[in-house]
Scaffold this motif. Structure first.
Motif, mmCIF file in Angstrom:
data_model
loop_
_atom_site.group_PDB
_atom_site.id
_atom_site.type_symbol
_atom_site.label_atom_id
_atom_site.label_comp_id
_atom_site.label_asym_id
_atom_site.label_seq_id
_atom_site.Cartn_x
_atom_site.Cartn_y
_atom_site.Cartn_z
ATOM 1 N N VAL A 197 -61.494 18.631 -3.588
ATOM 2 C CA VAL A 197 -60.381 17.985 -3.617
ATOM 3 C C VAL A 197 -59.943 17.464 -4.846
ATOM 4 O O VAL A 197 -60.729 16.759 -5.219
ATOM 5 C CB VAL A 197 -60.393 16.971 -2.304
ATOM 6 N N ILE B 150 -57.109 21.822 -2.520
ATOM 7 C CA ILE B 150 -58.258 21.888 -1.737
ATOM 8 C C ILE B 150 -59.082 23.347 -1.954
ATOM 9 O O ILE B 150 -58.691 24.341 -1.832
ATOM 10 C CB ILE B 150 -58.133 21.815 -0.212
ATOM 11 N N THR C 188 -62.682 24.098 -0.912
ATOM 12 C CA THR C 188 -63.642 23.846 -0.309
ATOM 13 C C THR C 188 -64.727 24.353 -0.617
ATOM 14 O O THR C 188 -66.157 23.811 -0.687
ATOM 15 C CB THR C 188 -63.636 24.175 1.360
ATOM 16 N N VAL D 247 -63.526 21.617 6.234
ATOM 17 C CA VAL D 247 -62.227 20.912 6.300
ATOM 18 C C VAL D 247 -61.234 21.399 7.106
ATOM 19 O O VAL D 247 -60.814 22.766 7.325
ATOM 20 C CB VAL D 247 -61.763 20.942 4.720
ATOM 21 N N ARG E 183 -56.994 21.267 7.547
ATOM 22 C CA ARG E 183 -55.857 20.429 6.858
ATOM 23 C C ARG E 183 -54.924 19.749 7.677
ATOM 24 O O ARG E 183 -54.072 19.265 7.308
ATOM 25 C CB ARG E 183 -54.987 21.628 6.257
ATOM 26 N N THR F 159 -61.068 15.818 8.034
ATOM 27 C CA THR F 159 -59.659 16.324 8.269
ATOM 28 C C THR F 159 -58.703 15.722 7.183
ATOM 29 O O THR F 159 -58.942 14.492 6.893
ATOM 30 C CB THR F 159 -59.180 15.591 9.679
ATOM 31 N N ILE F 160 -57.823 16.215 6.687
ATOM 32 C CA ILE F 160 -56.981 15.971 5.660
ATOM 33 C C ILE F 160 -55.739 14.956 6.349
ATOM 34 O O ILE F 160 -54.758 15.335 6.815
ATOM 35 C CB ILE F 160 -56.288 17.074 4.953
ATOM 36 N N ARG F 161 -56.138 13.807 6.431
ATOM 37 C CA ARG F 161 -55.496 12.751 6.851
ATOM 38 C C ARG F 161 -55.295 11.444 5.761
ATOM 39 O O ARG F 161 -56.051 11.611 5.003
ATOM 40 C CB ARG F 161 -55.885 12.218 8.202
ATOM 41 N N LEU G 260 -58.399 9.768 4.695
ATOM 42 C CA LEU G 260 -59.274 10.556 3.661
ATOM 43 C C LEU G 260 -58.913 9.982 2.471
ATOM 44 O O LEU G 260 -59.898 9.230 1.450
ATOM 45 C CB LEU G 260 -59.217 11.894 3.690
ATOM 46 N N PHE G 261 -57.791 9.925 2.068
ATOM 47 C CA PHE G 261 -57.374 9.511 0.591
ATOM 48 C C PHE G 261 -57.473 7.895 0.402
ATOM 49 O O PHE G 261 -57.898 7.396 -0.673
ATOM 50 C CB PHE G 261 -56.108 9.877 0.257
ATOM 51 N N ILE H 241 -48.022 13.880 2.515
ATOM 52 C CA ILE H 241 -48.407 13.814 3.781
ATOM 53 C C ILE H 241 -47.419 13.481 4.718
ATOM 54 O O ILE H 241 -46.927 14.257 5.688
ATOM 55 C CB ILE H 241 -49.586 13.084 4.024
#
Length: 289
Positions: free
Chosen positions: A15, A36, A38, A191, A193, A213-215, A218-219, A240
């Motif tokens: 990422v 991304i 992976t 992962v 998305r 999961t890209i939520r 995560l960040f 997002i």
């Protein structure tokens, strides 16, 4: 306890978040603040590209020799890269809870993860190629034409690198497995998305399990770990919340961006032209003719 995959994603550049003012082009002709890949969890971009080259060459050659050529490389990487080895352990732990007879994976990036998990589980592996042909390799590493593998009535877990809208499943992987009289009973991905693929797979009867999961969380966790700056976190969260609004606002705030990208030539120019021709850019951000 924090998800161990989060630091691995950033350590390997799986990422990647852009600096302020330098968003990434996506193949759609849209802009976004993170990318991304992976497969970089294999160890690094260079390592992943080296395996992709082996996969591509093996796909173009004798399919009966495909598994041996690719898994030989994977085995060496498992021995030398702790991140990749630990990731495969996590995937294997998740897959072990599923009632399946074999593991399936699709060309190309699925193989990074499906092959070693199948080996660790002591299960056969179905390698599905883009032309929907497939080869079955049993738990002893012996490959055969999938039609000779007696998979009728058997169940697989299909292991993927990344789930977006699950189009590859619907178009290729599910029909290929069902064509052998078998069924993808579960989907397992590194992962997700979080763009609708989980619902598609649920409806298709192969529910998704994913490691991350890209939520926003995560960040936010990556920011707390010092992997992202405050500004980078703001960019990601705004994207997002509303990806199209993020791009519109960026282009309006940087009215020369598209003209500068076109002037660069190459892929930058192609993506900028696609952005314009697709109607993604506000009129105020269009290059002056």
């Amino acid at each position: 306890m924090e998800n161990p995959i989060i630091p691995w994603l950033f350590e390997t550049d799986a990422v990647r978040v852009c600096p302020e003012g330098q968003p990434f082009w996506y193949t759609s002709g849209k802009l976004g603040p993170f990318y991304i890949n992976t497969q970089f969890l294999y160890g690094s971009e260079a390592d992943a590209n080296a395996l992709l080259a082996v996969i591509e060459e093996a796909c173009a050659g004798d399919k009966m020799a495909f598994y041996g050529k690719v898994y030989g490389e994977i085995e060496n990487q498992l021995a030398s890269c702790a991140i990749y080895r630990n990731l495969i352990d996590l995937l294997t732990e998740a897959a072990r809870k599923m009632d399946v007879d074999f593991v399936s994976g699709g060309e190309r990036r699925d193989f990074f993860f499906s092959m070693p998990v199948a080996r660790k589980l002591g299960l056969g592996h179905l390698s599905i190629f883009k032309d929907l042909s497939s080869v079955y390799t049993n738990a002893d590493g012996v490959s055969m034409d999938s039609a000779e593998a007696n998979l009728s009535g058997k169940r697989s877990v299909h292991i993927a690198d990344l789930i977006t809208v699950a189009s590859s499943y619907v178009r290729a992987w599910i029909p290929a497995v069902e064509g052998l009289g078998a069924k993808i009973a579960y989907s397992l991905a590194v992962v997700d998305r979080h763009q609708g693929g989980g619902k598609v797979l649920e409806d298709a009867g192969c529910p998704l399990t994913t490691l991350v999961t890209i939520r926003p969380e995560l960040f936010e966790t990556a920011h707390k770990m010092g992997r992202l700056s405050e500004k980078q976190l703001e960019l990601v969260l705004s994207f997002i919340d509303d990806p199209d609004k993020f791009m519109q606002n960026f282009l309006l705030a940087h009215p020369d961006f598209l003209a500068n990208e076109i002037a660069k030539g190459g892929k930058s120019a192609q993506r900028a032209e696609l952005c314009i021709s697709s109607g993604f850019a506000p009129e105020a951000a269009l290059p002056k003719r």
